[in-house]
Write a protein that holds these residues in place. Structure first.
Motif, PDB file in Angstrom:
ATOM      1  N   THR A  47       0.848  -1.187   0.000  1.00 19.02           N
ATOM      2  CA  THR A  47       0.000   0.000   0.000  1.00 19.02           C
ATOM      3  C   THR A  47       0.887   1.243   0.000  1.00 19.02           C
ATOM      4  OG1 THR A  47      -0.197  -0.262   2.393  1.00 19.02           O
ATOM      5  CG2 THR A  47      -2.018  -1.060   1.076  1.00 19.02           C
ATOM      6  N   PRO A  48       1.098   1.843  -1.184  1.00 16.61           N
ATOM      7  CA  PRO A  48       1.882   3.072  -1.257  1.00 16.61           C
ATOM      8  C   PRO A  48       1.160   4.211  -0.525  1.00 16.61           C
ATOM      9  CG  PRO A  48       1.516   2.119  -3.439  1.00 16.61           C
ATOM     10  CD  PRO A  48       0.640   1.394  -2.490  1.00 16.61           C
ATOM     11  N   LEU A  49       1.922   5.008   0.181  1.00 17.39           N
ATOM     12  CA  LEU A  49       1.347   6.122   0.933  1.00 17.39           C
ATOM     13  C   LEU A  49       1.476   7.410   0.126  1.00 17.39           C
ATOM     14  CD1 LEU A  49       2.893   5.252   4.411  1.00 17.39           C
ATOM     15  CD2 LEU A  49       0.604   4.682   3.567  1.00 17.39           C
ATOM     16  N   SER A  50       0.337   8.005  -0.197  1.00 20.62           N
ATOM     17  CA  SER A  50       0.295   9.289  -0.898  1.00 20.62           C
ATOM     18  C   SER A  50      -1.129   9.810  -0.791  1.00 20.62           C
ATOM     19  CB  SER A  50       0.693   9.132  -2.368  1.00 20.62           C
ATOM     20  OG  SER A  50      -0.380   8.640  -3.140  1.00 20.62           O
ATOM     21  N   PRO A  51      -1.325  11.090  -1.037  1.00 19.79           N
ATOM     22  CA  PRO A  51      -2.693  11.619  -0.953  1.00 19.79           C
ATOM     23  C   PRO A  51      -3.686  10.913  -1.874  1.00 19.79           C
ATOM     24  CG  PRO A  51      -1.123  13.416  -0.981  1.00 19.79           C
ATOM     25  CD  PRO A  51      -0.339  12.148  -1.250  1.00 19.79           C
ATOM     26  N   ALA A  52      -3.199  10.370  -2.980  1.00 19.72           N
ATOM     27  CA  ALA A  52      -4.105   9.711  -3.927  1.00 19.72           C
ATOM     28  C   ALA A  52      -4.173   8.199  -3.726  1.00 19.72           C
ATOM     29  CB  ALA A  52      -3.663  10.007  -5.354  1.00 19.72           C
ATOM     30  N   GLN A  53      -3.414   7.667  -2.787  1.00 21.20           N
ATOM     31  CA  GLN A  53      -3.439   6.224  -2.584  1.00 21.20           C
ATOM     32  C   GLN A  53      -3.861   5.938  -1.146  1.00 21.20           C
ATOM     33  OE1 GLN A  53       0.495   5.749  -4.428  1.00 21.20           O
ATOM     34  NE2 GLN A  53      -0.496   4.399  -5.897  1.00 21.20           N
ATOM     35  N   TRP A  54      -2.948   5.567  -0.269  1.00 22.95           N
ATOM     36  CA  TRP A  54      -3.308   5.264   1.112  1.00 22.95           C
ATOM     37  C   TRP A  54      -2.674   6.250   2.060  1.00 22.95           C
ATOM     38  CZ3 TRP A  54      -2.880   1.292  -2.378  1.00 22.95           C
ATOM     39  CH2 TRP A  54      -3.968   0.397  -2.431  1.00 22.95           C
ATOM     40  N   SER A  55      -3.294   6.387   3.222  1.00 26.02           N
ATOM     41  CA  SER A  55      -2.690   7.143   4.319  1.00 26.02           C
ATOM     42  C   SER A  55      -2.692   6.246   5.544  1.00 26.02           C
ATOM     43  CB  SER A  55      -3.452   8.439   4.587  1.00 26.02           C
ATOM     44  OG  SER A  55      -4.764   8.166   5.008  1.00 26.02           O
ATOM     45  N   VAL A  56      -1.694   6.438   6.377  1.00 29.93           N
ATOM     46  CA  VAL A  56      -1.571   5.647   7.601  1.00 29.93           C
ATOM     47  C   VAL A  56      -1.666   6.590   8.791  1.00 29.93           C
ATOM     48  CG1 VAL A  56       0.960   5.726   7.694  1.00 29.93           C
ATOM     49  CG2 VAL A  56      -0.251   3.834   8.752  1.00 29.93           C
ATOM     50  N   THR A  57      -2.345   6.136   9.819  1.00 29.76           N
ATOM     51  CA  THR A  57      -2.451   6.871  11.075  1.00 29.76           C
ATOM     52  C   THR A  57      -1.944   5.967  12.180  1.00 29.76           C
ATOM     53  OG1 THR A  57      -4.435   7.973  10.242  1.00 29.76           O
ATOM     54  CG2 THR A  57      -4.025   8.112  12.605  1.00 29.76           C
ATOM     55  N   TYR A  58      -1.069   6.517  13.019  1.00 30.27           N
ATOM     56  CA  TYR A  58      -0.486   5.769  14.126  1.00 30.27           C
ATOM     57  C   TYR A  58      -0.773   6.531  15.404  1.00 30.27           C
ATOM     58  CZ  TYR A  58       3.137   3.579  17.027  1.00 30.27           C
ATOM     59  OH  TYR A  58       3.818   2.927  18.030  1.00 30.27           O
ATOM     60  N   ASP A  59      -1.408   5.879  16.375  1.00 29.98           N
ATOM     61  CA  ASP A  59      -1.765   6.550  17.629  1.00 29.98           C
ATOM     62  C   ASP A  59      -0.784   6.250  18.766  1.00 29.98           C
ATOM     63  OD1 ASP A  59      -2.350   3.987  18.528  1.00 29.98           O
ATOM     64  OD2 ASP A  59      -4.512   4.319  18.672  1.00 29.98           O
ATOM     65  N   GLY A  60       0.367   5.704  18.427  1.00 32.32           N
ATOM     66  CA  GLY A  60       1.356   5.331  19.441  1.00 32.32           C
ATOM     67  C   GLY A  60       1.291   3.861  19.789  1.00 32.32           C
ATOM     68  N   GLU A  61       0.217   3.214  19.383  1.00 32.54           N
ATOM     69  CA  GLU A  61       0.047   1.789  19.659  1.00 32.54           C
ATOM     70  C   GLU A  61      -0.518   1.036  18.458  1.00 32.54           C
ATOM     71  OE1 GLU A  61      -2.427  -1.006  22.773  1.00 32.54           O
ATOM     72  OE2 GLU A  61      -1.884   1.030  23.380  1.00 32.54           O
ATOM     73  N   ASN A  62      -1.565   1.590  17.855  1.00 34.66           N
ATOM     74  CA  ASN A  62      -2.259   0.930  16.747  1.00 34.66           C
ATOM     75  C   ASN A  62      -2.192   1.779  15.483  1.00 34.66           C
ATOM     76  OD1 ASN A  62      -3.367  -1.397  18.188  1.00 34.66           O
ATOM     77  ND2 ASN A  62      -4.547   0.138  19.306  1.00 34.66           N
ATOM     78  N   VAL A  63      -2.441   1.113  14.363  1.00 32.54           N
ATOM     79  CA  VAL A  63      -2.442   1.813  13.078  1.00 32.54           C
ATOM     80  C   VAL A  63      -3.785   1.660  12.391  1.00 32.54           C
ATOM     81  CG1 VAL A  63       0.028   1.667  12.618  1.00 32.54           C
ATOM     82  CG2 VAL A  63      -1.458  -0.185  11.916  1.00 32.54           C
ATOM     83  N   SER A  64      -4.070   2.629  11.529  1.00 37.62           N
ATOM     84  CA  SER A  64      -5.223   2.575  10.632  1.00 37.62           C
ATOM     85  C   SER A  64      -4.719   2.911   9.240  1.00 37.62           C
ATOM     86  CB  SER A  64      -6.293   3.592  11.037  1.00 37.62           C
ATOM     87  OG  SER A  64      -6.796   3.319  12.322  1.00 37.62           O
TER      88      SER A  64
END
Length: 133
Positions: A47-64
């Motif tokens: 999953t490439p990270l870019s505004p047009a592809q995916w974004s990842v969020t990390y809260d210090g423990e889990n990811v979305s």
């Protein structure tokens, strides 16, 4: 291999030759995530990270990851979301929905590439600097 109901983040520069189940590998320098398909088929999902592809969020423990993971090119054609480290399964898309989704993704990627590519002004500057030498 078994179906995954959770993925745990592992920050790394590069991905290992053999990935482990249940891990979401995150490479910040290469702006890419990868994991083994959550259905258990064993295929690697990139999953490439870019505004047009995916974004990842990390809260210090889990990811979305957003948007969902639609593995339309894999035999399993699995479809799921990764939210707060949990795998949330989604419905299967019809062939027409997959085609529409792919078309939309191509348009977004093309737009993002145009917007982040060199501007006319930067191309002109480069051209003028070349001729000044």
């Amino acid at each position: 291999m078994t179906t995954q109901d959770a993925l745990h983040p592992l920050f790394t520069e590069t991905f290992p030759a053999t990935m482990d189940e249940g891990l979401l590998y995150i490479s910040v320098p290469y702006r890419t995530c990868s994991h083994l398909c959550c259905c258990g088929c064993g295929h690697e999902v990139i999953t490439p990270l870019s505004p047009a592809q995916w974004s990842v969020t990390y809260d210090g423990e889990n990811v979305s990851l957003s948007p969902s993971i639609g593995n339309w090119s894999l035999p399993c054609q699995s479809h799921y979301w990764i939210r707060d480290g949990r795998v949330r399964w989604s419905r299967r898309y019809s062939a027409a929905e997959v085609d529409q989704n792919r078309d939309r993704d191509r348009r977004l990627l093309a737009r993002d590439t145009r917007e982040t590519g060199p501007t006319r002004l930067s191309r002109l500057r480069r051209h003028l600097l070349f001729w000044r030498q």
